[in-house]
Design a protein around this motif. Structure first.
Motif, PDB file in Angstrom:
ATOM      1  N   GLU A   1      16.867   5.790  10.880  1.00  0.00           N
ATOM      2  CA  GLU A   1      15.715   6.434  11.514  1.00  0.00           C
ATOM      3  C   GLU A   1      15.373   7.750  10.849  1.00  0.00           C
TER       4      GLU A   1
ATOM      5  N   THR B   1       7.007   4.557  17.153  1.00  0.00           N
ATOM      6  CA  THR B   1       7.215   3.345  16.357  1.00  0.00           C
ATOM      7  C   THR B   1       7.980   3.592  15.075  1.00  0.00           C
TER       8      THR B   1
ATOM      9  N   SER C   1      10.973   3.622  14.180  1.00  0.00           N
ATOM     10  CA  SER C   1      12.164   2.823  13.880  1.00  0.00           C
ATOM     11  C   SER C   1      11.871   1.338  13.872  1.00  0.00           C
ATOM     12  N   LYS C   2      10.593   0.935  13.812  1.00  0.00           N
ATOM     13  CA  LYS C   2      10.256  -0.470  13.966  1.00  0.00           C
ATOM     14  C   LYS C   2       9.952  -1.169  12.642  1.00  0.00           C
TER      15      LYS C   2
ATOM     16  N   LEU D   1       9.229  -6.266   9.956  1.00  0.00           N
ATOM     17  CA  LEU D   1       8.470  -5.631  11.036  1.00  0.00           C
ATOM     18  C   LEU D   1       9.059  -6.015  12.390  1.00  0.00           C
ATOM     19  N   GLN D   2       9.325  -5.023  13.214  1.00  0.00           N
ATOM     20  CA  GLN D   2       9.866  -5.267  14.541  1.00  0.00           C
ATOM     21  C   GLN D   2       8.772  -5.244  15.612  1.00  0.00           C
ATOM     22  N   TYR D   3       7.511  -5.187  15.186  1.00  0.00           N
ATOM     23  CA  TYR D   3       6.404  -5.183  16.133  1.00  0.00           C
ATOM     24  C   TYR D   3       6.117  -6.604  16.619  1.00  0.00           C
ATOM     25  N   ASN D   4       5.536  -6.703  17.812  1.00  0.00           N
ATOM     26  CA  ASN D   4       5.026  -7.987  18.295  1.00  0.00           C
ATOM     27  C   ASN D   4       3.599  -8.225  17.820  1.00  0.00           C
TER      28      ASN D   4
ATOM     29  N   ALA E   1       0.636   0.519  14.393  1.00  0.00           N
ATOM     30  CA  ALA E   1       1.603  -0.213  13.571  1.00  0.00           C
ATOM     31  C   ALA E   1       1.131  -0.317  12.127  1.00  0.00           C
TER      32      ALA E   1
ATOM     33  N   GLN F   1       1.776   2.939  10.373  1.00  0.00           N
ATOM     34  CA  GLN F   1       3.191   3.067  10.015  1.00  0.00           C
ATOM     35  C   GLN F   1       3.518   2.226   8.785  1.00  0.00           C
TER      36      GLN F   1
ATOM     37  N   ASN G   1       8.003 -11.696  13.637  1.00  0.00           N
ATOM     38  CA  ASN G   1       7.715 -11.317  15.026  1.00  0.00           C
ATOM     39  C   ASN G   1       6.224 -11.291  15.344  1.00  0.00           C
TER      40      ASN G   1
END
Length: 697
Positions: A6, A17, A19-20, A34-37, A43, A46, A68
């Motif tokens: 991080e 966001t 850390s995503k 990518l940890q986003y939905n 996003a 980022q 994801n």
């Protein structure tokens, strides 16, 4: 392998966001998981920052893991293209991995897949998107369909002949004749036109850009905005090469247009769904303003307005309810349905016998709408457990309209149905019922009798009561005493003595009919014969010198005889009392605004006995804004009149079977409802499909 912690990520200190996005190195590639939905604006910002940092550190071969991500929108598609350009400018490349089939389809139709390769793409072939392949030589559409064994050479020649006579599109002829399905035709057509084909549904458009084209224009041009990728607007349309349509949208939106082929039915259905969802989000204040002459006629004031004021906060709900009622009256709707569901409240209008979705609202708004309508109907707004019935009067467009209110408690709230009773649209002129000449003459002969029983038959909503009202208006003179028994009284008539059934106090059809016979009537109209007692009294009245008119629920005119006998009327009494039966239905007529003609196929000519009419043209509606894209606007009645002659009276006395009655009709060359319907087809009023839908043989 190195995974960014991080502290080493861009946006350090941003708790949202930062850390995503997990960054790692696999050989010469930089892998971004990518940890986003979903790739929303934050996003995408980022992601751009992480890619910039990669390029700053000389990492130019980048793979983005979309495992994801379930869908993409206009912002994310633009962000991916921006990333590609930045990376290529530095001499690198960008690929995506672990994309779902749906995400892959969006990348394909948006053209992003032309610039971004996919690692380990989905194995299954797309069933929603077809991308045309380059052609060495272009063949005609018909030849290509024959080569693929989708149509026969015989159908090809027949379609070409029909096209030369009617001027219709070749593919449209094939689909209308059921020689090929639209799902089989459109991918081949897309290949011929060299455009993508999309099997459209609600997952293939970005709700955020729907507003670029308003609903009326989208429906008129039959286009749906899908995505806006930078300055290019993707649209779904059944006419992707239509230069006038594309130019109009370019002028309207200021965007370049990329047209994607989709079926007309799918486009119109998704337009209705997309814009209804948009209206659901914006709330009640965006409903059309009510015209100045709209007024609710209130006879009494409710005791307490506090609850409705608290729920509705005044004007938004009131404006919405008045707007819906006014729209229903303007469009000639017979009913307004307000239906609650788990996720939304739906408002539908019944126009020409078919329900159309008008709009949807948030479920939280349903209770305030119901309360407002109950206030208008002078009902108890606190009672939600029991059904309620009431009456609303409104004055609009210089006329007074009655609304019958009915509520029914359900799983998600009370369903409301408003029956619109517009006296100004009622047909009380016998000569304007739409009867063909021989049926009108037969009906008038029956009405000229001084006594006897005349029955009007058909299902609910087929216009039976209207035909009886027209008959009463035809018979109504100062010299005659006409008495009606109705539930409820729908239209008030001068001189006629009208009585309303009230079963809650024992005032039934049979009870009123007994007393009416002591009122020296010449003509009696009984709204409906429902039971044995009413049927027997009506027959006795007809036998004792009265002309009795009533309705009965049967599918065909001849079925009235069996129905009356089944109710318990003695056959010998019925044979003496019954003088005739009117059977009827209501057919939707082809919309004049979008009416087109086509040459009937040999199969249709043969099937309906028109074999000697080669080249006969029939009509249909394409669908337009005027007719809710149905192709139909307005209705007309079709009829059959059965006069009781001596042979039929003898047959009734013997308590005939259905087969014996059908045999009688064949021998007497009786003109059926279907025969009357086919006359309206050949005269260019309606379609064969509509006649077949309404008249169940």
């Amino acid at each position: 392998m190195r995974v960014m912690d991080e502290e080493s990520k861009p946006g350090q200190g941003d708790t949202g966001t930062s850390s995503k996005i997990l960054r790692s190195r696999i050989g010469v590639m930089t892998y971004l998981a990518l940890q986003y939905n979903a790739l929303d604006q934050e996003a995408c910002k980022q992601l751009a920052e992480v890619i910039d940092q990669c390029l700053h550190e000389r990492e130019k071969r980048i793979v983005i893991d979309l495992a994801n991500i379930r869908t993409l929108n206009s912002i994310s598609l633009g962000a991916i293209l921006d990333a590609v350009e930045n990376i290529i400018r530095e001499g690198g490349w960008l690929k995506v991995a672990n994309v779902s089939a749906h995400v892959r389809d969006i990348l394909d139709i948006a053209g992003v897949s032309d610039y971004v390769a996919t690692l380990n793409p989905p194995e299954e072939k797309s069933t929603s998107v077809f991308l045309p392949q380059p052609m060495l030589a272009k063949r005609r559409l018909g030849d290509e369909l024959v080569t693929r064994n989708l149509i026969s050479e015989q159908y090809l020649q027949q379609a070409l002949e029909m096209q030369s006579k009617s001027g219709q599109r070749f593919g449209q002829i094939l689909v209308e004749q059921n020689w090929i399905s639209e799902n089989d035709l459109l991918p081949v057509l897309a290949q011929q036109l060299q455009v993508p084909y999309l099997k459209l549904n609600s997952q293939f458009y970005d709700p955020a850009i729907i507003h670029l084209i308003d609903k009326s224009k989208a429906t008129q041009l039959c286009v749906l905005p899908l995505f806006k990728v930078r300055e290019v607007l993707l649209i779904a349309t059944p006419s992707p090469l239509s230069i006038p349509v594309n130019d109009e949208i370019e002028d309207h939106t200021g965007c370049k247009i990329k047209a994607i082929l989709a079926s007309r039915k799918d486009v119109l259905h998704t337009i209705n769904e997309a814009y209804s969802a948009e209206q659901n989000d914006i709330g009640l204040e965006f409903f059309d303003a009510v015209e100045d002459d709209f007024e609710v006629v209130e006879n009494t004031k409710p005791d307490d307005y506090s609850q409705i004021d608290e729920l509705a906060e005044g004007s938004p709900v009131i404006n919405m309810v008045n707007s819906v009622i006014q729209r229903a009256i303007r469009d000639g709707a017979s009913d307004i349905h307000i239906e609650p569901a788990r996720s939304r409240s739906r408002i539908r209008l019944r126009i020409d016998g078919v329900l159309y979705e008008f709009t949807t609202l948030n479920p939280e708004q349903h209770a305030s709408i119901v309360s407002r309508l109950k206030v208008m109907a002078n009902l108890d707004i606190a009672e939600r457990r029991l059904p309620q019935d009431g009456r609303i009067q409104v004055h609009t467009r210089g006329k007074q309209v009655d609304l019958r209110f009915s509520s029914l408690p359900g799983l998600f709230g009370e369903k409301i149905v408003l029956r619109v009773l517009d006296k100004n649209q009622s047909l009380l002129d016998l000569n304007k019922l739409g009867m063909v000449e021989h049926n009108l003459d037969a009906y008038k002969r029956l009405l000229s009798k001084s006594f006897g029983l005349i029955l009007a038959t058909g299902p609910t909503g087929s216009g039976k009561t209207t035909s009886l009202y027209a008959a009463l208006n035809y018979l109504n003179t100062m010299e005659k005493n006409i008495v009606t028994i109705e539930e409820p009284v729908e239209y008030q008539m001068e001189i006629v003595n009208q009585n309303e059934v009230r079963e809650n106090i024992g005032l039934t059809f049979a009870a009123i009919l007994k007393h009416v016979l002591r009122q020296d009537p010449d003509i009696i109209m009984v709204g409906e014969i429902r039971d044995r007692e009413t049927a027997e009294i009506a027959v006795q009245a007809a036998l004792t010198g009265h002309l009795v008119l009533s309705t009965l629920h049967t599918n065909h005119a001849i079925g009235a005889i069996s129905r009356m006998i089944d109710m318990g009327v003695e056959p010998y009494l019925l044979s003496s009392a019954l003088i005739g039966v009117l059977g009827q239905r209501l057919l939707r007529t082809v919309c004049p605004a979008c009416k087109t003609s086509y040459v009937a196929s040999p199969e249709i000519l043969q099937r309906y006995g028109w074999a000697d009419r080669t080249g006969m043209k029939l009509v249909q509606g394409r669908g337009c804004e005027e007719c809710y894209d149905s192709g139909y606007k307005g209705r007309i009645g079709i009829h059959e009149v059965l006069e009781a002659d001596a042979r039929l009276q003898d047959l009734i006395t013997a308590n005939p079977s259905r087969d014996e009655l059908e045999h009688y009709l064949q021998d007497s060359r009786h003109k059926s409802l279907f025969d009357d319907g086919l006359k309206r087809v050949t005269s260019g009023v309606t379609t064969i499909e509509e006649v077949s839908r309404v008249v169940n043989l």
